[in-house]
Scaffold this motif. Structure first.
Motif, mmCIF file in Angstrom:
data_model
loop_
_atom_site.group_PDB
_atom_site.id
_atom_site.type_symbol
_atom_site.label_atom_id
_atom_site.label_comp_id
_atom_site.label_asym_id
_atom_site.label_seq_id
_atom_site.Cartn_x
_atom_site.Cartn_y
_atom_site.Cartn_z
ATOM 1 N N GLN A 2 0.716 -1.252 -0.102
ATOM 2 C CA GLN A 2 -0.139 0.110 -0.152
ATOM 3 C C GLN A 2 0.988 1.082 -0.117
ATOM 4 O OE1 GLN A 2 -2.401 -0.282 3.530
ATOM 5 N NE2 GLN A 2 -4.258 -1.152 2.355
ATOM 6 N N THR A 3 0.511 2.226 -0.666
ATOM 7 C CA THR A 3 1.292 3.538 -0.797
ATOM 8 C C THR A 3 0.228 4.675 -0.004
ATOM 9 O OG1 THR A 3 0.311 4.119 -2.750
ATOM 10 C CG2 THR A 3 2.371 3.021 -2.604
ATOM 11 N N CYS A 4 0.947 5.541 0.834
ATOM 12 C CA CYS A 4 0.112 6.417 1.545
ATOM 13 C C CYS A 4 0.347 7.656 0.824
ATOM 14 C CB CYS A 4 0.421 6.506 2.933
ATOM 15 S SG CYS A 4 -0.380 7.617 3.818
ATOM 16 N N ALA A 5 -0.493 8.443 0.216
ATOM 17 C CA ALA A 5 -0.352 9.765 -0.507
ATOM 18 C C ALA A 5 -0.693 10.708 0.584
ATOM 19 C CB ALA A 5 -1.236 9.810 -1.640
ATOM 20 N N LEU A 6 0.470 11.398 0.785
ATOM 21 C CA LEU A 6 0.156 12.771 1.691
ATOM 22 C C LEU A 6 -0.404 13.867 1.105
ATOM 23 C CD1 LEU A 6 3.769 12.659 3.679
ATOM 24 C CD2 LEU A 6 1.161 11.786 4.511
ATOM 25 N N PRO A 7 -1.277 14.795 1.505
ATOM 26 C CA PRO A 7 -1.865 15.789 0.920
ATOM 27 C C PRO A 7 -0.957 16.605 0.622
ATOM 28 C CG PRO A 7 -2.743 15.906 3.137
ATOM 29 C CD PRO A 7 -1.811 14.284 2.846
ATOM 30 N N ILE A 8 -0.817 17.304 -0.624
ATOM 31 C CA ILE A 8 0.056 18.348 -0.953
ATOM 32 C C ILE A 8 -0.513 19.611 -0.758
ATOM 33 C CG2 ILE A 8 1.381 19.409 -2.941
ATOM 34 C CD1 ILE A 8 1.643 16.540 -3.998
ATOM 35 N N TYR A 9 0.167 20.663 -0.004
ATOM 36 C CA TYR A 9 -0.686 21.933 0.323
ATOM 37 C C TYR A 9 0.061 22.861 -0.839
ATOM 38 C CZ TYR A 9 -2.189 19.992 4.579
ATOM 39 O OH TYR A 9 -2.824 19.086 5.425
ATOM 40 N N GLN A 10 -0.703 23.830 -1.209
ATOM 41 C CA GLN A 10 -0.194 24.927 -1.771
ATOM 42 C C GLN A 10 -0.379 26.160 -1.024
ATOM 43 O OE1 GLN A 10 -1.836 25.540 -5.826
ATOM 44 N NE2 GLN A 10 0.191 25.161 -6.598
ATOM 45 N N ILE A 11 0.510 26.698 -0.570
ATOM 46 C CA ILE A 11 0.411 28.092 0.219
ATOM 47 C C ILE A 11 0.711 29.281 -0.464
ATOM 48 C CG2 ILE A 11 0.875 28.997 2.509
ATOM 49 C CD1 ILE A 11 1.603 26.118 3.471
ATOM 50 N N ARG A 12 -0.019 30.199 -0.085
ATOM 51 C CA ARG A 12 0.289 31.436 -0.849
ATOM 52 C C ARG A 12 0.813 32.381 0.417
ATOM 53 N NH1 ARG A 12 0.137 32.010 -6.014
ATOM 54 N NH2 ARG A 12 -1.550 30.801 -7.283
ATOM 55 N N LEU A 13 2.031 32.722 0.374
ATOM 56 C CA LEU A 13 2.644 33.432 1.373
ATOM 57 C C LEU A 13 2.798 35.157 0.915
ATOM 58 C CD1 LEU A 13 5.338 31.148 2.904
ATOM 59 C CD2 LEU A 13 3.131 31.495 3.773
ATOM 60 N N PRO A 14 2.590 36.003 1.976
ATOM 61 C CA PRO A 14 2.796 37.320 1.623
ATOM 62 C C PRO A 14 4.304 37.484 1.306
ATOM 63 C CG PRO A 14 1.378 37.337 3.465
ATOM 64 C CD PRO A 14 1.885 35.997 3.262
ATOM 65 N N GLU A 15 4.708 38.483 0.478
ATOM 66 C CA GLU A 15 6.227 38.504 -0.065
ATOM 67 C C GLU A 15 7.241 38.539 1.259
ATOM 68 O OE1 GLU A 15 9.216 41.376 -2.642
ATOM 69 O OE2 GLU A 15 6.936 41.574 -2.389
ATOM 70 N N GLU A 16 7.080 39.045 2.331
ATOM 71 C CA GLU A 16 7.921 39.250 3.484
ATOM 72 C C GLU A 16 8.026 37.677 4.098
ATOM 73 O OE1 GLU A 16 8.219 41.190 7.931
ATOM 74 O OE2 GLU A 16 7.230 42.410 6.229
ATOM 75 N N GLN A 17 6.937 37.138 4.330
ATOM 76 C CA GLN A 17 7.023 35.777 4.919
ATOM 77 C C GLN A 17 7.520 34.718 4.063
ATOM 78 O OE1 GLN A 17 4.493 37.749 5.375
ATOM 79 N NE2 GLN A 17 4.148 38.009 7.484
ATOM 80 N N MET A 18 7.584 34.905 2.720
ATOM 81 C CA MET A 18 8.155 34.142 1.504
ATOM 82 C C MET A 18 9.548 34.137 1.633
ATOM 83 S SD MET A 18 7.901 31.710 -0.236
ATOM 84 C CE MET A 18 6.753 31.202 -1.945
ATOM 85 N N ASN A 19 10.122 35.444 1.852
ATOM 86 C CA ASN A 19 11.379 35.699 1.698
ATOM 87 C C ASN A 19 12.074 34.941 3.139
ATOM 88 O OD1 ASN A 19 11.321 36.989 -0.551
ATOM 89 N ND2 ASN A 19 11.111 39.167 0.456
ATOM 90 N N GLN A 20 11.342 35.366 4.239
ATOM 91 C CA GLN A 20 11.769 34.642 5.435
ATOM 92 C C GLN A 20 11.834 33.007 5.436
ATOM 93 O OE1 GLN A 20 9.245 35.919 8.660
ATOM 94 N NE2 GLN A 20 11.125 35.937 10.105
ATOM 95 N N TYR A 21 10.692 32.614 4.732
ATOM 96 C CA TYR A 21 10.691 31.143 4.519
ATOM 97 C C TYR A 21 12.029 30.593 3.752
ATOM 98 C CZ TYR A 21 9.185 26.606 2.716
ATOM 99 O OH TYR A 21 9.119 25.398 2.306
#
Length: 130
Positions: A2-21
């Motif tokens: 059996q394979t377990c597929a984890l859900p894939i999240y698509q997150i939109r971050l504000p630019e400042e948080q994206m840079n920090q990430y």
């Protein structure tokens, strides 16, 4: 199987948080590279220590009046068994210190990596839908 597929999240971050990430991710990758280097150094030092330990054991079995030759580059230098055993004992002590230092470095890197992962989780938590 059996394979377990984890859900894939698509997150939109504000630019400042994206840079920090992205900064956190880069730090995490650097930690992983440093941990890999430390692991390689540790394996190498453990291998060298084992060779010195075995050599010391074998030379200790010899009679003190047996001539022993140490290599220095491409040359050989005549030495005594007790002197060679003492040098190997000192080398083992230095190896132990190096091994301990490398292990401490590895523990520090792991702790830093965990901190970075926690910071990433905290950064993303408000944007992840539950």
């Amino acid at each position: 199987v059996q394979t377990c597929a984890l859900p894939i999240y698509q997150i939109r971050l504000p630019e400042e948080q994206m840079n920090q990430y992205l900064k956190f991710r880069q730090e995490e990758e650097t930690c992983q590279e440093n941990l890999s280097r430390a692991t390689i150094q540790l394996e190498s030092e453990l291998r060298n220590r084992r060779q010195k330990f075995i050599t010391r054991q074998e030379i200790s079995k010899l009679s003190p009046d047996v001539p022993v030759y140490n290599t220095v580059g491409k040359a050989f230098i005549l030495d005594s068994v007790p002197s060679t055993v003492e040098k190997l004992r000192n080398d083992l002590g230095k190896s132990d210190e190096k091994i301990l230092s490398i292990k401490k470095t590895g523990v520090y890197i792991l702790g830093k990596q965990d901190d970075i992962r926690n910071q990433i989780d905290e950064l993303l938590m408000p944007y992840v839908k539950k």
